[in-house]
Design a protein around this motif. Sequence first.
Motif, PDB file in Angstrom:
ATOM      1  N   LEU A 108     -34.979 -19.202 -33.640  1.00 55.24           N
ATOM      2  CA  LEU A 108     -35.930 -19.887 -32.756  1.00 55.24           C
ATOM      3  C   LEU A 108     -36.035 -21.378 -33.093  1.00 55.24           C
ATOM      4  N   LEU A 109     -36.096 -21.713 -34.367  1.00 49.17           N
ATOM      5  CA  LEU A 109     -36.165 -23.117 -34.767  1.00 49.17           C
ATOM      6  C   LEU A 109     -34.898 -23.865 -34.345  1.00 49.17           C
ATOM      7  N   ALA A 110     -33.740 -23.210 -34.457  1.00 48.55           N
ATOM      8  CA  ALA A 110     -32.484 -23.833 -34.042  1.00 48.55           C
ATOM      9  C   ALA A 110     -32.494 -24.101 -32.545  1.00 48.55           C
ATOM     10  N   ALA A 111     -33.064 -23.159 -31.756  1.00 50.92           N
ATOM     11  CA  ALA A 111     -33.134 -23.346 -30.304  1.00 50.92           C
ATOM     12  C   ALA A 111     -34.042 -24.523 -29.950  1.00 50.92           C
TER      13      ALA A 111
ATOM     14  N   LEU B 269     -26.484 -21.456 -38.233  1.00 52.33           N
ATOM     15  CA  LEU B 269     -25.627 -20.910 -39.291  1.00 52.33           C
ATOM     16  C   LEU B 269     -26.438 -20.113 -40.308  1.00 52.33           C
ATOM     17  N   VAL B 270     -27.630 -20.659 -40.675  1.00 52.84           N
ATOM     18  CA  VAL B 270     -28.509 -19.953 -41.625  1.00 52.84           C
ATOM     19  C   VAL B 270     -28.987 -18.638 -41.011  1.00 52.84           C
ATOM     20  N   ALA B 271     -29.327 -18.659 -39.701  1.00 47.32           N
ATOM     21  CA  ALA B 271     -29.820 -17.440 -39.038  1.00 47.32           C
ATOM     22  C   ALA B 271     -28.742 -16.366 -39.004  1.00 47.32           C
TER      23      ALA B 271
ATOM     24  N   VAL C 181     -32.927 -28.025 -28.009  1.00 45.05           N
ATOM     25  CA  VAL C 181     -33.538 -28.535 -26.778  1.00 45.05           C
ATOM     26  C   VAL C 181     -34.045 -29.966 -26.985  1.00 45.05           C
ATOM     27  N   VAL C 182     -34.707 -30.229 -28.115  1.00 43.54           N
ATOM     28  CA  VAL C 182     -35.229 -31.567 -28.391  1.00 43.54           C
ATOM     29  C   VAL C 182     -34.094 -32.578 -28.508  1.00 43.54           C
ATOM     30  N   GLY C 183     -33.009 -32.199 -29.179  1.00 48.01           N
ATOM     31  CA  GLY C 183     -31.864 -33.094 -29.324  1.00 48.01           C
ATOM     32  C   GLY C 183     -31.205 -33.416 -27.986  1.00 48.01           C
ATOM     33  N   ALA C 184     -31.104 -32.385 -27.121  1.00 51.10           N
ATOM     34  CA  ALA C 184     -30.492 -32.609 -25.810  1.00 51.10           C
ATOM     35  C   ALA C 184     -31.339 -33.555 -24.967  1.00 51.10           C
ATOM     36  N   ARG C 185     -32.663 -33.370 -24.994  1.00 51.92           N
ATOM     37  CA  ARG C 185     -33.547 -34.257 -24.218  1.00 51.92           C
ATOM     38  C   ARG C 185     -33.476 -35.699 -24.735  1.00 51.92           C
TER      39      ARG C 185
ATOM     40  N   ILE D 297     -29.216 -32.332 -33.197  1.00 50.78           N
ATOM     41  CA  ILE D 297     -28.224 -31.314 -32.859  1.00 50.78           C
ATOM     42  C   ILE D 297     -27.579 -30.766 -34.127  1.00 50.78           C
ATOM     43  N   VAL D 298     -27.351 -31.653 -35.094  1.00 44.92           N
ATOM     44  CA  VAL D 298     -26.765 -31.215 -36.371  1.00 44.92           C
ATOM     45  C   VAL D 298     -27.710 -30.245 -37.089  1.00 44.92           C
ATOM     46  N   ALA D 299     -29.025 -30.576 -37.034  1.00 48.58           N
ATOM     47  CA  ALA D 299     -30.019 -29.687 -37.671  1.00 48.58           C
ATOM     48  C   ALA D 299     -30.044 -28.323 -36.989  1.00 48.58           C
ATOM     49  N   SER D 300     -29.935 -28.294 -35.663  1.00 48.04           N
ATOM     50  CA  SER D 300     -29.957 -27.009 -34.955  1.00 48.04           C
ATOM     51  C   SER D 300     -28.724 -26.176 -35.285  1.00 48.04           C
TER      52      SER D 300
END
Length: 203
Positions: free
Chosen positions: A36-39, A10-12, A43-47, A2-5
């Motif tokens: 897109l990478l943040a999204a 922020l970068v986007a 999703v991966v972090g939430a799962r 989640i931190v990475a997303s």
Amino acid sequence: MIVASLLLILVAVVLLVAGLAGGSSVLLVVSIAASLLAAVALVVGARQAAADRAAAQRPQRPSRTATPPADPAFAYGPPVEPEIPVQHVPPTVDAGGPGWRQPPEPPVTDVGAPVVGPGMVPATDDDEPGAQDVPPAQAALVARLDAEVRVVDGRPRYHLAHCAHLAGREHEPLPVGEAVELGFTPCAHCAPDTVLLADADRI
């Protein structure tokens, strides 16, 4: 994750602002790719967080090496009581019939009782004389004799016919060998073994 997303979002945003301000289409494309990478990371972090929560709430299965019950006697059913041995009492054949004699009761010896005299054993009760002390060799000789002695049913001694302990008691004649075989012992008062062996020597 989640931190990475959050960092990618922020970068986007920064690239989007820079691309719009500078009119650069490359910055805009990179900003869209970062979004897109943040999204995907979100999703991966939430799962992953949901899977961790479900694993924490799932009840634990008992291990296959479970400890045995506290009392192993009940592991395979109720306890079995041991069998109580039954005392075997030999049947009394022809009890009370003609020729039947009650064997003598076992003598009760009193350790502190004084010895009556040489060759005598103290009496077992108030009105019963002690047993005559006879060496085993002489007792074996007496057991082979046919001489007659007198016995009282239920009393442990055999006597000579003139013994004072027979007075007032019902008694019966019996070969001395049979009396010994039935468990009777010689009276210390009339000393039948001594008299019988002396009579046998005179014959």
